[in-house]
Design an enzyme around this catalytic site. Structure first.
Site: not given
Ligand code: FUB
Length: 342
Positions: A32, A242
């Site tokens: 991320d 997301e």
């Molecule tokens: O790293 C945990 C979660 O997985 C992140 O918040 C999302 O965007 C995904 O990458």
């Protein structure tokens, strides 16, 4: 995130020379990546993945991160420094676990680290921590940002100095449990469960002058198709899942995000930081591992995509961040990147 360990382990046996780029660091697992350029240096704010005991599930319980460490480099392709722990969950009074994808901002000499974590009731909230140094250590505010919920904060500062936080994520990110503005633990497990209705939107809120609070109630960020209709919940190849990120290129606002269960990084463009945004296409084809998450920054007059995959581990929960150059077409569309070389 759904289990795909066997598939990604097989892919991890692929010759490393077939990868488009190599992990930025190998001594810890990182994911991320939110990149920023400050005073000519590149700082990357990633999640710090660890190998916890929790089995994989669709809500990402296996992402059990407990702290953040900042990466920095003087140039892309140059030496990368992994800095000591910048913030630990034990030093965040309201947070219990799962320190997911962070971002950072700078204003008047203070650096702000924004991060999602589950509170003691199991609800994701977004916290803020400050430091005089871009690499920390950061001191967390005692409470999460008022009115915040869900995951994946990213803060964009416009040319006029005004900053906006984009955030949200469905499934494990709990956006579907916050549709009324209050966390509902009985809410749908994954999304709205209405494939024919408009998909859930990421949220945006202008930041207060002190960067510690929202200046307004978070608004929905509309993502439309070329006919001006909202993308639908069942449009899994294009709808928001997301990892929202905002950047501005030649005066246009680019909202990019992950489609989650279909594993694409895609983007939509608009003429205001609030949107609406019109879907344009893919930035990155699926990488190894279930999740995809990125940032886009300009450095040295060129544009760069920071992203992650699971090259080092072959396991979805243990990711590694990478960077590759991003190219625009003359009409402002982005050339799609394939993370594996043919
Ligand atoms: O790293 C945990 C979660 O997985 C992140 O918040 C999302 O965007 C995904 O990458």
């Amino acid at each position: 995130a759904a289990s795909d360990t066997a598939a990604s382990t097989d892919r991890a046996k692929v010759d490393p020379s077939r990868y488009l780029s190599q992990p930025l660091v190998t001594e810890i697992y990182t994911a991320d990546p939110s990149a920023h350029v400050w005073d000519g240096k590149i700082y990357v704010y990633p999640s710090h993945d660890i190998d916890g005991p929790t089995p994989e599930d669709d809500l990402g319980a296996h992402f059990e991160m407990r702290d953040y460490r900042v990466l920095s480099m003087d140039s892309i392709g140059g030496k990368v420094t992994t800095h000591p722990v910048a913030l630990d969950v034990k030093d965040v009074p309201w947070a219990d676990k799962q320190m997911w994808a962070p971002d950072a901002a700078r204003k008047n000499g203070t650096y702000f680290l924004y991060f999602p974590a589950k509170d003691k009731q199991g609800a994701f909230r977004i916290g803020v921590a400050t430091s005089r140094s871009p690499v920390g250590p950061f001191k967390a505010a005692p409470q999460p940002i008022k009115g915040s919920f869900s995951i994946d904060p990213s803060v964009f500062t416009d040319d006029d100095g005004k900053s906006y936080m984009y955030f949200g994520g469905i499934w494990g990110g709990q956006l579907q449990r916050n549709v009324t503005g209050t966390y509902d633990p009985q809410g749908s497990k994954t999304d709205l469960e209405a494939p024919g209705k408009p998909a859930l939107s990421p949220k945006v809120a202008a930041m207060a002058d002190d960067m510690m609070e929202f200046a307004e109630k978070p608004r929905d960020v509309a993502i439309l198709d070329k006919a001006g209709k909202p993308l639908l919940g069942g449009d899994a190849d294009r709808r928001f899942f997301e990892a929202a990120w905002m950047h501005k290129y030649k005066g246009r606002y680019y909202l990019s995000y992950s489609t989650g269960d279909t594993h694409y990084l895609v983007y939509a463009t608009g003429t205001s930081p609030y949107g609406p945004f019109t879907y344009q296409g893919r930035i990155l084809e699926p990488t190894e591992g279930w999740t995809s998450h990125h940032s886009i920054v300009e450095w040295d007059g060129r544009w760069w995509l920071f992203y992650h995959d699971t090259q080092l581990s072959g396991t979805t929960r243990l990711r590694n961040v990478k960077v590759t150059e991003l190219f625009y077409n003359p009409d402002g569309t982005i050339k799609t990147i394939n993370p594996m070389l043919k």
